[in-house]
Design a protein around this motif. Structure first.
Motif, PDB file in Angstrom:
ATOM      1  N   VAL A  33       0.851  -1.187   0.000  1.00 56.25           N
ATOM      2  CA  VAL A  33       0.000   0.000   0.000  1.00 56.25           C
ATOM      3  C   VAL A  33       0.884   1.233   0.000  1.00 56.25           C
ATOM      4  O   VAL A  33       1.806   1.355   0.817  1.00 56.25           O
ATOM      5  CB  VAL A  33      -0.926   0.023   1.236  1.00 56.25           C
ATOM      6  CG1 VAL A  33      -1.720   1.321   1.288  1.00 56.25           C
ATOM      7  CG2 VAL A  33      -1.869  -1.172   1.210  1.00 56.25           C
ATOM      8  N   VAL A  34       0.593   2.145  -0.927  1.00 52.64           N
ATOM      9  CA  VAL A  34       1.357   3.381  -1.074  1.00 52.64           C
ATOM     10  C   VAL A  34       0.399   4.549  -0.880  1.00 52.64           C
ATOM     11  O   VAL A  34      -0.684   4.572  -1.458  1.00 52.64           O
ATOM     12  CB  VAL A  34       2.001   3.470  -2.480  1.00 52.64           C
ATOM     13  CG1 VAL A  34       2.801   4.753  -2.620  1.00 52.64           C
ATOM     14  CG2 VAL A  34       2.867   2.247  -2.755  1.00 52.64           C
ATOM     15  N   SER A  35       0.783   5.516  -0.068  1.00 55.16           N
ATOM     16  CA  SER A  35      -0.040   6.711   0.118  1.00 55.16           C
ATOM     17  C   SER A  35       0.670   7.928  -0.457  1.00 55.16           C
ATOM     18  O   SER A  35       1.871   8.123  -0.243  1.00 55.16           O
ATOM     19  CB  SER A  35      -0.338   6.952   1.599  1.00 55.16           C
ATOM     20  OG  SER A  35      -1.270   6.014   2.079  1.00 55.16           O
ATOM     21  N   LEU A  36      -0.104   8.733  -1.208  1.00 54.40           N
ATOM     22  CA  LEU A  36       0.352  10.026  -1.690  1.00 54.40           C
ATOM     23  C   LEU A  36      -0.179  11.080  -0.737  1.00 54.40           C
ATOM     24  O   LEU A  36      -1.394  11.192  -0.553  1.00 54.40           O
ATOM     25  CB  LEU A  36      -0.164  10.299  -3.105  1.00 54.40           C
ATOM     26  CG  LEU A  36       0.102   9.242  -4.176  1.00 54.40           C
ATOM     27  CD1 LEU A  36      -0.513   9.677  -5.505  1.00 54.40           C
ATOM     28  CD2 LEU A  36       1.583   8.974  -4.324  1.00 54.40           C
ATOM     29  N   VAL A  37       0.712  11.843  -0.114  1.00 55.95           N
ATOM     30  CA  VAL A  37       0.304  12.878   0.827  1.00 55.95           C
ATOM     31  C   VAL A  37       0.971  14.189   0.434  1.00 55.95           C
ATOM     32  O   VAL A  37       1.941  14.223  -0.312  1.00 55.95           O
ATOM     33  CB  VAL A  37       0.659  12.505   2.286  1.00 55.95           C
ATOM     34  CG1 VAL A  37       0.008  11.192   2.692  1.00 55.95           C
ATOM     35  CG2 VAL A  37       2.170  12.425   2.480  1.00 55.95           C
ATOM     36  N   GLY A  38       0.428  15.263   0.972  1.00 55.83           N
ATOM     37  CA  GLY A  38       0.968  16.584   0.673  1.00 55.83           C
ATOM     38  C   GLY A  38      -0.117  17.622   0.813  1.00 55.83           C
ATOM     39  O   GLY A  38      -1.301  17.296   0.919  1.00 55.83           O
ATOM     40  N   PRO A  39       0.250  18.902   0.831  1.00 56.11           N
ATOM     41  CA  PRO A  39      -0.747  19.965   0.978  1.00 56.11           C
ATOM     42  C   PRO A  39      -1.643  20.054  -0.250  1.00 56.11           C
ATOM     43  O   PRO A  39      -1.380  19.440  -1.282  1.00 56.11           O
ATOM     44  CB  PRO A  39       0.112  21.217   1.149  1.00 56.11           C
ATOM     45  CG  PRO A  39       1.408  20.882   0.501  1.00 56.11           C
ATOM     46  CD  PRO A  39       1.622  19.415   0.714  1.00 56.11           C
ATOM     47  N   ASN A  40      -2.709  20.832  -0.121  1.00 57.55           N
ATOM     48  CA  ASN A  40      -3.596  21.069  -1.258  1.00 57.55           C
ATOM     49  C   ASN A  40      -2.807  21.660  -2.414  1.00 57.55           C
ATOM     50  O   ASN A  40      -1.954  22.534  -2.208  1.00 57.55           O
ATOM     51  CB  ASN A  40      -4.730  22.025  -0.866  1.00 57.55           C
ATOM     52  CG  ASN A  40      -5.683  21.411   0.142  1.00 57.55           C
ATOM     53  OD1 ASN A  40      -5.784  20.202   0.249  1.00 57.55           O
ATOM     54  ND2 ASN A  40      -6.379  22.252   0.891  1.00 57.55           N
ATOM     55  N   VAL A 233       9.995  17.199   7.785  1.00 56.13           N
ATOM     56  CA  VAL A 233       9.157  17.171   6.584  1.00 56.13           C
ATOM     57  C   VAL A 233       7.885  17.979   6.809  1.00 56.13           C
ATOM     58  O   VAL A 233       7.444  18.746   5.935  1.00 56.13           O
ATOM     59  CB  VAL A 233       8.825  15.717   6.195  1.00 56.13           C
ATOM     60  CG1 VAL A 233       7.767  15.688   5.082  1.00 56.13           C
ATOM     61  CG2 VAL A 233      10.087  14.987   5.736  1.00 56.13           C
ATOM     62  N   LEU A 234       7.281  17.858   7.967  1.00 60.58           N
ATOM     63  CA  LEU A 234       6.071  18.628   8.270  1.00 60.58           C
ATOM     64  C   LEU A 234       6.356  20.122   8.242  1.00 60.58           C
ATOM     65  O   LEU A 234       5.536  20.922   7.780  1.00 60.58           O
ATOM     66  CB  LEU A 234       5.504  18.206   9.619  1.00 60.58           C
ATOM     67  CG  LEU A 234       4.832  16.826   9.621  1.00 60.58           C
ATOM     68  CD1 LEU A 234       4.769  16.257  11.030  1.00 60.58           C
ATOM     69  CD2 LEU A 234       3.445  16.922   9.026  1.00 60.58           C
ATOM     70  N   ALA A 235       7.512  20.512   8.726  1.00 55.84           N
ATOM     71  CA  ALA A 235       7.886  21.928   8.707  1.00 55.84           C
ATOM     72  C   ALA A 235       8.139  22.401   7.282  1.00 55.84           C
ATOM     73  O   ALA A 235       7.666  23.468   6.872  1.00 55.84           O
ATOM     74  CB  ALA A 235       9.118  22.153   9.570  1.00 55.84           C
ATOM     75  N   GLN A 239       4.493  23.571   6.589  1.00 56.31           N
ATOM     76  CA  GLN A 239       4.787  24.770   7.372  1.00 56.31           C
ATOM     77  C   GLN A 239       4.118  24.751   8.747  1.00 56.31           C
ATOM     78  O   GLN A 239       3.459  25.709   9.171  1.00 56.31           O
ATOM     79  CB  GLN A 239       4.367  26.044   6.617  1.00 56.31           C
ATOM     80  CG  GLN A 239       5.278  26.403   5.467  1.00 56.31           C
ATOM     81  CD  GLN A 239       4.967  25.583   4.204  1.00 56.31           C
ATOM     82  OE1 GLN A 239       3.824  25.580   3.761  1.00 56.31           O
ATOM     83  NE2 GLN A 239       5.956  24.913   3.655  1.00 56.31           N
ATOM     84  N   VAL A 240       4.266  23.627   9.445  1.00 52.52           N
ATOM     85  CA  VAL A 240       3.771  23.516  10.814  1.00 52.52           C
ATOM     86  C   VAL A 240       4.872  22.956  11.707  1.00 52.52           C
ATOM     87  O   VAL A 240       5.735  22.188  11.254  1.00 52.52           O
ATOM     88  CB  VAL A 240       2.516  22.620  10.918  1.00 52.52           C
ATOM     89  CG1 VAL A 240       1.337  23.237  10.178  1.00 52.52           C
ATOM     90  CG2 VAL A 240       2.804  21.201  10.425  1.00 52.52           C
ATOM     91  N   GLN A 241       4.831  23.384  12.957  1.00 51.53           N
ATOM     92  CA  GLN A 241       5.708  22.790  13.967  1.00 51.53           C
ATOM     93  C   GLN A 241       4.958  21.613  14.567  1.00 51.53           C
ATOM     94  O   GLN A 241       3.834  21.765  15.063  1.00 51.53           O
ATOM     95  CB  GLN A 241       6.037  23.818  15.048  1.00 51.53           C
ATOM     96  CG  GLN A 241       6.922  23.285  16.161  1.00 51.53           C
ATOM     97  CD  GLN A 241       7.196  24.329  17.222  1.00 51.53           C
ATOM     98  OE1 GLN A 241       7.218  25.533  16.932  1.00 51.53           O
ATOM     99  NE2 GLN A 241       7.376  23.881  18.466  1.00 51.53           N
ATOM    100  N   ALA A 242       5.539  20.428  14.488  1.00 48.30           N
ATOM    101  CA  ALA A 242       4.810  19.238  14.922  1.00 48.30           C
ATOM    102  C   ALA A 242       5.755  18.233  15.545  1.00 48.30           C
ATOM    103  O   ALA A 242       6.966  18.237  15.304  1.00 48.30           O
ATOM    104  CB  ALA A 242       4.082  18.606  13.736  1.00 48.30           C
TER     105      ALA A 242
END
Length: 260
Positions: A33-40, A233-235, A239-242
């Motif tokens: 299973v492969v997921s594509l993620v990223g912002p809008n 990667v989240l930063a 652009q979030v601190q997580a």
């Protein structure tokens, strides 16, 4: 055994605007299973639809020895099934009829393991836990029910590449988990490559063997969940601190603290 799904140097655009430019992925193995993620706007759905052959693109898309990009839409449909974010709301057919239609759009040899297309369609509905929807009209279902019906339409042909565009977007928590479990089981049972667009990073981390993080139409990073979902990667991408921490069961949790 199914071959690797390979995407190399893919470029896609709308009118005069490039959405994806020269994108390549690591070979994607069957049974995974492969997921594509990223912002809008990162190009996730565009990439998925290009692999499905629904958007004109340059580059190479192969499944083992099969050059998918050289096939007609009908030819590609023998190997690849695509489930969109939403199904049309004005279809007056029953759910069973729509699954039969999806099956019969593929090659006849894919129907040989069942006595009829109706039996195969009913088996697909049972597989996704939606047998009770068989006689319901598609245009009278809730958004979540249409999503489940769409999953049956995609799975009924038993494709070796299953592409799901935000398959959990209209579902409650229970049905989200059920759909993600179905997707993972399908990959294992059919020795298929399942590629999903997801926004929920925790869900992606828990269900996926491989994650591709897209940003501005390019691959920012890809790899196992622990390598692809990190505070850095989240930063960089969202652009979030997580914080990315294991829960009590060792599964990834994403805790967003602030906007950067």
């Amino acid at each position: 055994m199914t071959g690797m799904l390979e995407v190399k140097d893919l470029s896609v655009g709308y009118r005069d605007r490039a959405v994806i430019s020269g994108l390549s992925l690591e070979p994607l193995a069957p049974g995974k299973v492969v997921s594509l993620v990223g912002p809008n706007g990162a190009g996730k759905s565009t990439l998925l639809r290009s692999v499905a052959g629904l958007l004109p693109a340059t580059g190479s898309v192969r499944l083992g020895e099969i050059a998918l990009d050289a096939l007609s839409i009908g030819g590609r449909a023998r190997h690849v099934a695509y489930m969109p974010q939403t199904l049309p709301q004005d279809v007056a057919l029953t759910v069973l009829e729509t699954v039969i239609a999806a099956l019969e759009a593929s090659s006849p040899e894919q129907m040989n393991s069942y006595g009829s297309s109706a039996e195969a369609a009913m088996a697909a509905l049972i597989r996704v836990g939606a047998a009770e929807l068989a006689d319901r009209r598609l245009d009278r279902l809730s958004g979540g029910q249409r999503q489940i019906a769409g999953l049956a339409q995609a799975m009924v042909r038993r494709p070796k590449v299953l592409l799901l565009d935000e398959p959990t977007s209209a579902l409650d928590l229970r049905h989200q988990l059920e759909v993600l479990t179905l997707a993972r089981n399908y990959a294992r049972e059919e020795d298929a490559v399942v590629v999903m667009v997801l926004h929920d990073l925790q869900a992606a981390a828990r269900v996926s063997d491989h994650i591709v993080v897209l940003a501005d139409g390019r691959v920012h990073v890809e790899g196992p969940p622990a390598d692809a979902i990190t505070p850095a990667v989240l930063a960089d991408v969202w652009q979030v601190q997580a914080r990315v921490e294991p829960c009590g069961r060792g599964l990834i949790q994403v805790l967003v603290d602030a906007v950067l």
